[in-house]
Motif scaffolding. Structure first.
Motif, PDB file in Angstrom:
ATOM      1  N   VAL A   1      -1.111   6.982   3.738  1.00 34.82           N
ATOM      2  CA  VAL A   1      -1.937   5.917   3.148  1.00 34.82           C
ATOM      3  C   VAL A   1      -2.887   5.337   4.194  1.00 34.82           C
ATOM      4  N   LEU A   2      -2.452   5.295   5.453  1.00 37.50           N
ATOM      5  CA  LEU A   2      -3.329   4.817   6.521  1.00 37.50           C
ATOM      6  C   LEU A   2      -4.478   5.783   6.762  1.00 37.50           C
ATOM      7  N   GLN A   3      -4.183   7.083   6.722  1.00 40.49           N
ATOM      8  CA  GLN A   3      -5.249   8.080   6.899  1.00 40.49           C
ATOM      9  C   GLN A   3      -6.276   7.968   5.785  1.00 40.49           C
ATOM     10  N   GLU A   4      -5.810   7.770   4.566  1.00 38.70           N
ATOM     11  CA  GLU A   4      -6.740   7.607   3.440  1.00 38.70           C
ATOM     12  C   GLU A   4      -7.567   6.337   3.602  1.00 38.70           C
ATOM     13  N   LEU A   5      -6.957   5.286   4.141  1.00 41.89           N
ATOM     14  CA  LEU A   5      -7.681   4.027   4.333  1.00 41.89           C
ATOM     15  C   LEU A   5      -8.798   4.173   5.370  1.00 41.89           C
ATOM     16  N   VAL A   6      -8.480   4.736   6.531  1.00 42.90           N
ATOM     17  CA  VAL A   6      -9.507   4.850   7.575  1.00 42.90           C
ATOM     18  C   VAL A   6     -10.582   5.865   7.203  1.00 42.90           C
ATOM     19  N   ASN A   7     -10.274   6.773   6.277  1.00 45.48           N
ATOM     20  CA  ASN A   7     -11.264   7.753   5.821  1.00 45.48           C
ATOM     21  C   ASN A   7     -12.001   7.304   4.568  1.00 45.48           C
ATOM     22  N   SER A   8     -11.741   6.087   4.114  1.00 51.14           N
ATOM     23  CA  SER A   8     -12.303   5.623   2.847  1.00 51.14           C
ATOM     24  C   SER A   8     -13.783   5.261   2.974  1.00 51.14           C
ATOM     25  N   LYS A   9     -14.400   5.047   1.848  1.00 51.34           N
ATOM     26  CA  LYS A   9     -15.855   4.873   1.738  1.00 51.34           C
ATOM     27  C   LYS A   9     -16.440   3.881   2.731  1.00 51.34           C
ATOM     28  N   PHE A  10     -15.825   2.727   2.868  1.00 50.08           N
ATOM     29  CA  PHE A  10     -16.418   1.654   3.667  1.00 50.08           C
ATOM     30  C   PHE A  10     -16.042   1.711   5.150  1.00 50.08           C
ATOM     31  N   LEU A  11     -15.091   2.563   5.513  1.00 50.23           N
ATOM     32  CA  LEU A  11     -14.605   2.586   6.897  1.00 50.23           C
ATOM     33  C   LEU A  11     -14.870   3.893   7.639  1.00 50.23           C
ATOM     34  N   LYS A  12     -15.125   4.975   6.920  1.00 49.07           N
ATOM     35  CA  LYS A  12     -15.128   6.290   7.574  1.00 49.07           C
ATOM     36  C   LYS A  12     -16.182   6.423   8.672  1.00 49.07           C
ATOM     37  N   LYS A  13     -17.296   5.736   8.561  1.00 47.65           N
ATOM     38  CA  LYS A  13     -18.339   5.842   9.582  1.00 47.65           C
ATOM     39  C   LYS A  13     -18.021   5.005  10.825  1.00 47.65           C
TER      40      LYS A  13
ATOM     41  N   LEU B   1       0.852  -1.179   0.000  1.00 41.96           N
ATOM     42  CA  LEU B   1       0.000   0.000   0.000  1.00 41.96           C
ATOM     43  C   LEU B   1       0.898   1.244   0.000  1.00 41.96           C
ATOM     44  N   PHE B   2       1.250   1.677  -1.198  1.00 39.67           N
ATOM     45  CA  PHE B   2       2.112   2.833  -1.404  1.00 39.67           C
ATOM     46  C   PHE B   2       1.304   4.005  -1.935  1.00 39.67           C
ATOM     47  N   ASP B   3       1.747   5.227  -1.618  1.00 43.91           N
ATOM     48  CA  ASP B   3       1.197   6.383  -2.302  1.00 43.91           C
ATOM     49  C   ASP B   3       1.860   6.484  -3.679  1.00 43.91           C
ATOM     50  N   THR B   4       1.611   7.555  -4.398  1.00 39.10           N
ATOM     51  CA  THR B   4       2.123   7.668  -5.770  1.00 39.10           C
ATOM     52  C   THR B   4       3.375   8.540  -5.861  1.00 39.10           C
ATOM     53  N   LEU B   5       3.855   9.042  -4.719  1.00 37.96           N
ATOM     54  CA  LEU B   5       5.002   9.948  -4.720  1.00 37.96           C
ATOM     55  C   LEU B   5       6.300   9.193  -4.489  1.00 37.96           C
ATOM     56  N   ASP B   6       7.365   9.687  -5.075  1.00 37.54           N
ATOM     57  CA  ASP B   6       8.682   9.081  -4.896  1.00 37.54           C
ATOM     58  C   ASP B   6       9.307   9.601  -3.607  1.00 37.54           C
ATOM     59  N   ASP B   7       9.607   8.687  -2.696  1.00 36.96           N
ATOM     60  CA  ASP B   7      10.301   9.041  -1.467  1.00 36.96           C
ATOM     61  C   ASP B   7      11.790   8.781  -1.689  1.00 36.96           C
ATOM     62  N   PRO B   8      12.619   9.808  -1.712  1.00 35.09           N
ATOM     63  CA  PRO B   8      14.048   9.608  -2.010  1.00 35.09           C
ATOM     64  C   PRO B   8      14.784   8.780  -0.963  1.00 35.09           C
ATOM     65  N   LYS B   9      14.186   8.590   0.209  1.00 38.21           N
ATOM     66  CA  LYS B   9      14.848   7.854   1.285  1.00 38.21           C
ATOM     67  C   LYS B   9      14.601   6.350   1.229  1.00 38.21           C
TER      68      LYS B   9
END
Length: 322
Positions: free
Chosen positions: A85-97, A22-30
């Motif tokens: 990515v975790l914040q997006e997951l817990v705020n997603s359609k099926f979990l936010k409520k 579960l990765f975001d779409t940005l390149d992390d140089p580290k």
């Protein structure tokens, strides 16, 4: 959570799920996350990321639902890149409520994948959290950077519980060549367990994770030889597991508990049952991989599924003190 009013008992599910990169779409140089950008061969873009988030939320909401009519109160997860990515997951359609929150620390893993604990704020209160560093070496004696153990102490429905979330070193370089690394992490879990029990002999501990080893493997057996019990030992068969490799099932994803969860008398916090969550909706439905976990990528080919692992979960009951 489900409630029996006659006995005043609440039933909860506690799960573990490897989310398959579960990765975001940005390149992390580290970190080595270059495969998960829009310009890489995998073409990991915003549309695919959003579908992955929606898919995983759909799965998590269903775990244990048929038995309890509620999703898990605690979910240990592996292969998450960062807090975003975790914040997006817990705020997603099926979990936010469901009002989930999460605990996460960035680990030294070279690929930038971490473990985390997702929890429902209504039922679980965090007392303590820390990332436990693991030192392991490769076969050349050079440090091999791996995932930390996430340790969380909290109150589940007012019962104290200690959670250790793991993702042990991979078998990719060969089972035997990498065995010492998993043995080292197993030993650290055992050390942590003894530390917790020395402070409180009645402590309830749940060790969960993707161990990259099966219940009968040396690393897992070493962990369960005294204070701990593995309720998942009998779930691995020729026909069932949590992940599959070259046609053979493995049960790398496991939930291990202290023996006091099994006491029958005078026990307010009890383990009831362990399961693999593997309905048809999470499986490949045709072709040579029919029945396998419906994953996001097959090699570098995008197929748009959920994960290359099935979640596992346990059902626990807590008797409310009146």
């Amino acid at each position: 959570m489900s409630e029996s009013s006659e006995e005043n008992i609440n039933n909860f599910s506690i799960a573990f799920y490897n989310l398959e990169n579960l990765f975001d779409t940005l390149d992390d140089p580290k970190t080595m996350d270059d495969d998960f950008t829009s310009t890489a061969k995998r073409k990991w873009n915003e549309k695919r990321f959003r579908k992955k988030i929606r898919n995983l939320g759909f799965v998590i909401k269903q775990i244990g639902y048929s038995e309890l009519q509620h999703p898990p109160v605690l979910i240990g997860v592996a292969e998450v890149e960062n807090a975003f990515v975790l914040q997006e997951l817990v705020n997603s359609k099926f979990l936010k409520k469901k009002e989930y929150d999460f605990i996460h620390f960035d680990s030294p893993d070279e690929r930038g994948i971490d473990t985390a604990l997702i929890y429902r704020k209504e039922y679980f209160k965090v007392i303590h959290k820390e990332a436990v560093y693991i030192y392991v070496e490769n076969n050349k004696g050079v440090q091999d950077f791996t995932r930390d153990i996430l340790y969380v102490k909290g109150l589940l429905d007012n019962e104290e519980v200690h959670i250790l979330v793991n993702h042990w070193p991979s078998r990719r370089a060969g089972v035997e060549k990498t065995n010492h690394r998993r043995l080292a992490v197993s030993a650290k879990n055992k050390e942590l367990t003894k530390q917790i029990l020395s402070d409180d002999p009645n402590a309830r501990i749940i060790i969960m994770g993707d161990f990259n080893d099966d219940p009968q493997s040396e690393s897992v057996k070493n962990l369960t030889e005294s204070e701990l019990y593995n309720p998942m030992e009998l779930l691995l068969t020729r026909y069932d597991g949590s992940t599959i490799y070259r046609g053979a099932w493995n049960l790398f994803d496991q939930i291990i508990i202290t023996n006091n969860f099994l006491q029958l008398h005078g026990n307010d916090f009890r383990f009831k049952e362990a399961k693999i969550f593997n309905p048809e909706s999470l499986r490949e439905f045709k072709g040579r991989n029919k029945g396998n976990p419906f994953r996001t990528f097959m090699g570098r080919k995008y197929i748009g599924g959920f994960s290359d692992h099935f979640p596992v979960y346990g059902i626990f009951s807590i008797r409310n003190k009146i």
